[in-house]
Design a protein around this motif. Structure first.
Motif, PDB file in Angstrom:
ATOM      1  N   ASP A 135       0.600   3.236  -5.534  1.00 56.19           N
ATOM      2  CA  ASP A 135       1.571   2.407  -4.824  1.00 56.19           C
ATOM      3  C   ASP A 135       2.716   3.241  -4.270  1.00 56.19           C
ATOM      4  O   ASP A 135       3.138   4.234  -4.864  1.00 56.19           O
ATOM      5  CB  ASP A 135       2.148   1.332  -5.754  1.00 56.19           C
ATOM      6  N   VAL A 136       3.220   2.802  -3.133  1.00 54.70           N
ATOM      7  CA  VAL A 136       4.421   3.398  -2.541  1.00 54.70           C
ATOM      8  C   VAL A 136       5.390   2.260  -2.240  1.00 54.70           C
ATOM      9  O   VAL A 136       5.239   1.561  -1.243  1.00 54.70           O
ATOM     10  CB  VAL A 136       4.088   4.179  -1.257  1.00 54.70           C
ATOM     11  N   PRO A 137       6.394   2.046  -3.088  1.00 57.89           N
ATOM     12  CA  PRO A 137       7.330   0.943  -2.859  1.00 57.89           C
ATOM     13  C   PRO A 137       8.341   1.210  -1.756  1.00 57.89           C
ATOM     14  O   PRO A 137       8.943   0.283  -1.233  1.00 57.89           O
ATOM     15  CB  PRO A 137       8.029   0.797  -4.219  1.00 57.89           C
ATOM     16  N   ALA A 138       8.548   2.491  -1.398  1.00 60.24           N
ATOM     17  CA  ALA A 138       9.500   2.843  -0.341  1.00 60.24           C
ATOM     18  C   ALA A 138       9.156   4.222   0.178  1.00 60.24           C
ATOM     19  O   ALA A 138       8.467   5.002  -0.486  1.00 60.24           O
ATOM     20  CB  ALA A 138      10.943   2.807  -0.868  1.00 60.24           C
ATOM     21  N   PHE A 139       9.630   4.523   1.386  1.00 62.16           N
ATOM     22  CA  PHE A 139       9.318   5.784   2.036  1.00 62.16           C
ATOM     23  C   PHE A 139      10.591   6.559   2.322  1.00 62.16           C
ATOM     24  O   PHE A 139      11.595   5.985   2.766  1.00 62.16           O
ATOM     25  CB  PHE A 139       8.560   5.541   3.341  1.00 62.16           C
ATOM     26  N   ARG A 170     -14.102   3.601   0.412  1.00 61.62           N
ATOM     27  CA  ARG A 170     -13.671   2.846  -0.765  1.00 61.62           C
ATOM     28  C   ARG A 170     -12.500   1.971  -0.336  1.00 61.62           C
ATOM     29  O   ARG A 170     -11.443   2.481   0.045  1.00 61.62           O
ATOM     30  CB  ARG A 170     -13.249   3.804  -1.894  1.00 61.62           C
ATOM     31  N   SER A 171     -12.696   0.673  -0.378  1.00 67.88           N
ATOM     32  CA  SER A 171     -11.678  -0.266   0.090  1.00 67.88           C
ATOM     33  C   SER A 171     -10.775  -0.706  -1.050  1.00 67.88           C
ATOM     34  O   SER A 171     -11.243  -0.953  -2.164  1.00 67.88           O
ATOM     35  CB  SER A 171     -12.334  -1.500   0.719  1.00 67.88           C
ATOM     36  N   ARG A 172      -9.515  -0.816  -0.746  1.00 67.64           N
ATOM     37  CA  ARG A 172      -8.561  -1.328  -1.734  1.00 67.64           C
ATOM     38  C   ARG A 172      -8.801  -2.826  -1.922  1.00 67.64           C
ATOM     39  O   ARG A 172      -9.084  -3.550  -0.959  1.00 67.64           O
ATOM     40  CB  ARG A 172      -7.139  -1.085  -1.225  1.00 67.64           C
ATOM     41  N   LYS A 173      -8.689  -3.294  -3.131  1.00 71.63           N
ATOM     42  CA  LYS A 173      -8.898  -4.717  -3.389  1.00 71.63           C
ATOM     43  C   LYS A 173      -7.907  -5.542  -2.577  1.00 71.63           C
ATOM     44  O   LYS A 173      -6.719  -5.210  -2.513  1.00 71.63           O
ATOM     45  CB  LYS A 173      -8.728  -5.014  -4.876  1.00 71.63           C
ATOM     46  N   HIS A 179      -0.385  -7.554  -2.476  1.00 68.67           N
ATOM     47  CA  HIS A 179       0.731  -7.349  -3.396  1.00 68.67           C
ATOM     48  C   HIS A 179       1.677  -6.269  -2.883  1.00 68.67           C
ATOM     49  O   HIS A 179       2.904  -6.462  -2.855  1.00 68.67           O
ATOM     50  CB  HIS A 179       0.205  -6.976  -4.783  1.00 68.67           C
ATOM     51  N   GLN A 180       1.113  -5.138  -2.454  1.00 71.76           N
ATOM     52  CA  GLN A 180       2.007  -4.082  -1.974  1.00 71.76           C
ATOM     53  C   GLN A 180       2.661  -4.457  -0.652  1.00 71.76           C
ATOM     54  O   GLN A 180       3.804  -4.101  -0.387  1.00 71.76           O
ATOM     55  CB  GLN A 180       1.303  -2.741  -1.847  1.00 71.76           C
ATOM     56  N   ALA A 181       1.942  -5.178   0.203  1.00 68.17           N
ATOM     57  CA  ALA A 181       2.539  -5.629   1.463  1.00 68.17           C
ATOM     58  C   ALA A 181       3.760  -6.502   1.190  1.00 68.17           C
ATOM     59  O   ALA A 181       4.789  -6.371   1.867  1.00 68.17           O
ATOM     60  CB  ALA A 181       1.511  -6.381   2.292  1.00 68.17           C
ATOM     61  N   GLU A 219      -1.238 -12.068   7.319  1.00 72.86           N
ATOM     62  CA  GLU A 219      -0.352 -12.888   8.150  1.00 72.86           C
ATOM     63  C   GLU A 219       0.056 -14.163   7.422  1.00 72.86           C
ATOM     64  O   GLU A 219       1.163 -14.662   7.603  1.00 72.86           O
ATOM     65  CB  GLU A 219      -1.036 -13.214   9.476  1.00 72.86           C
ATOM     66  N   ARG A 220      -0.809 -14.687   6.600  1.00 75.96           N
ATOM     67  CA  ARG A 220      -0.445 -15.854   5.786  1.00 75.96           C
ATOM     68  C   ARG A 220       0.573 -15.470   4.719  1.00 75.96           C
ATOM     69  O   ARG A 220       1.436 -16.267   4.341  1.00 75.96           O
ATOM     70  CB  ARG A 220      -1.690 -16.424   5.109  1.00 75.96           C
ATOM     71  N   GLU A 221       0.454 -14.242   4.218  1.00 78.92           N
ATOM     72  CA  GLU A 221       1.267 -13.793   3.085  1.00 78.92           C
ATOM     73  C   GLU A 221       2.658 -13.358   3.499  1.00 78.92           C
ATOM     74  O   GLU A 221       3.629 -13.560   2.755  1.00 78.92           O
ATOM     75  CB  GLU A 221       0.548 -12.631   2.396  1.00 78.92           C
ATOM     76  N   LEU A 222       2.785 -12.750   4.679  1.00 74.83           N
ATOM     77  CA  LEU A 222       4.047 -12.130   5.080  1.00 74.83           C
ATOM     78  C   LEU A 222       4.866 -13.052   5.965  1.00 74.83           C
ATOM     79  O   LEU A 222       4.323 -13.855   6.731  1.00 74.83           O
ATOM     80  CB  LEU A 222       3.771 -10.821   5.828  1.00 74.83           C
TER      81      LEU A 222
END
Length: 472
Positions: A135-139, A170-173, A179-181, A219-222
């Motif tokens: 995970d990367v919470p910030a850049f 290999r696709s991320r679940k 969740h990360q978005a 798009e539904r999530e964000l």
């Protein structure tokens, strides 16, 4: 406090991986210092896409060793994956980690430092089947967020080492992507760039779930205030379902990066690309039917072994016909271990250089032509960074940012706007950057009326998240 420094070579996926590693060290109590400073640990994330990438990686490794001979030198990334013995043989390298198990990198560094002995932690990445969750919470110093959604590639193009350095797709679940978005949106990012080694191949290892499905769920999530950009996608992966998702979307950027590599069928065959010129062109024309204003950018390799003048001319003519908005042009560079490295009839360096110059000039003409279509139009732009040593006539600082159609804009803005979404009127189109003025900053506030939220999803209101316009 232990000090750690990072250096990244290569692609955007490497940049994402470095950010993830940076957070692992930060959470372990390390203080980050610039790579040019003395540190206790140096982490070099290497590239191996060409022989030149290998050489640059070795140069950076040796630079860190010379700077701090007593430091722990950690080498990861694609060069470490495909040539771990070669990397380990460089005097001063302490830890070689491939493109897997990097979530354990801090523990391995501590082990190396405690035992005072080197280690190689490199598995056969082609046997790895699960996406490594980093995970990367910030850049650091970045206004737009990158979200890695997959790794690996199944294509085995003749010029590419990626399936050997990154393994298969290999696709991320999906739930982890969402969740990360959400976390990135909550951190204030107004653009999330979906990236991967073969981004459009997302879902190839999932049952009945594709990139199009992920886009719908994102798009539904964000909130409406967050826009979504696809970093790259193959022409074959843009089917009618994907086009329908793009056409209906209010958040996906009007920009598709679709690699071409060559506009000649014989060269494409020897590259082991899985399409013909006619198939590629037909797909671009179909995309433009559905999305008339979309920006289509592409990658082109010139000077592939055996490429004749006629074959190069075919590529140039196709590019002119398809009117890309920007080209990323690469002179072919051999990579040992790939089929193309053994191909006969290499193109002389001076010929490759001239072909690159021709396409770079063409790219500038195409960018100017595309930007000119938007003169007087207002475009949504994420404010990214200041332009050094330049100010507007009124003395305000100049900033750059990318519009949703990937045009790079320059405009006067307040530093507080960095990372925010603004509307910019394009006034002076350019071959590299276009200039404009901020019309307003778009601020977003939560819509409190749940009935209005439901109405918005039926397309009857401005949105569950609504903009508050601040005139510029």
């Amino acid at each position: 406090m232990n000090r750690v420094a990072f250096h990244t070579l290569g692609c955007k996926v490497n940049a994402y991986d470095t950010e993830a590693i940076r957070h692992l060290f930060r959470n372990a109590g390390y203080a980050e210092v610039p790579f040019e400073d003395e540190a206790d640990v140096y982490v070099i994330n290497t590239c191996s896409v060409t022989n030149v990438g290998d050489r640059k990686s070795r140069q950076i490794i040796r630079r860190a060793i010379r700077r701090s001979p007593e430091a722990t030198i950690v080498v990861t990334g694609c060069y470490a994956q495909v040539a771990p013995g070669e990397v380990a043989a460089i005097p001063g390298v302490d830890l070689v980690m491939g493109n897997d198990r990097r979530g354990q990198i801090v523990e391995w560094v501590e082990k190396v430092r405690e035992e005072r002995r080197p280690y190689q932690v490199v598995a056969n990445v082609r046997r790895v089947r699960d996406f490594e969750e980093l995970d990367v919470p910030a850049f650091a110093d970045r206004a737009r967020a990158t979200l890695k959604i997959q790794d690996g590639c199944n294509n085995f193009c003749s010029f590419c080492i990626i399936p050997f350095s990154r393994g298969f797709v290999r696709s991320r679940k999906p739930e982890n992507v969402l969740h990360q978005a959400r976390r990135l949106a909550e951190a204030g990012y107004r653009e999330i760039v979906l990236t991967g080694i073969h981004t459009g191949g997302y879902g190839a290892d999932l049952e009945g779930y594709t990139l199009a499905d992920l886009l719908v769920d994102l798009e539904r999530e964000l909130e409406d205030s967050v826009r979504i950009r696809i970093s790259s996608i193959e022409a074959s992966q843009i089917d009618e379902r994907m086009l329908d998702v793009l056409r209906r979307s209010k958040q996906i950027c009007r920009h598709l990066h679709i690699p071409l590599q060559s506009g000649d069928d014989e060269v494409l065959r020897r590259m082991r690309r899985r399409y013909t010129v006619a198939e590629y062109a037909e797909k671009i024309h179909r995309i433009r039917e559905v999305l008339p204003e979309v920006a289509v950018t592409t990658d082109v390799i010139v000077g592939f072994p055996g490429e004749t003048k006629e074959q190069f001319d075919n590529t140039r003519r196709l590019i002119e016909e398809l009117k890309f908005s920007q080209l990323h042009v690469f002179p072919y560079s051999p990579r040992r271990g790939t089929a193309a490295a053994r191909y006969p009839n290499p193109v002389p360096a001076e010929v490759k250089e001239e072909r690159v110059r021709q396409l770079v000039r063409l790219s500038k003409d195409l960018t100017l032509a595309y930007a000119s279509r938007f003169v007087g139009r207002v475009l949504p732009v994420v404010v990214e960074s200041s332009v050094e040593d330049r100010r507007a006539e009124d003395g305000n600082m100049l900033f750059t940012g990318h519009a949703d159609n990937y045009l790079e804009m320059v405009f006067a803005a307040d530093p507080s706007m960095v990372g925010q979404l603004v509307e910019v009127r394009l006034e002076d189109p350019g071959a590299e950057r276009s200039f404009g003025s901020v019309v307003r900053q778009i601020r977003f506030a939560p819509q409190e009326d749940e009935e209005l939220v439901r109405a918005d999803r039926r397309g009857e209101t401005t949105g569950g998240i609504f903009p508050i316009a601040v005139e510029g």
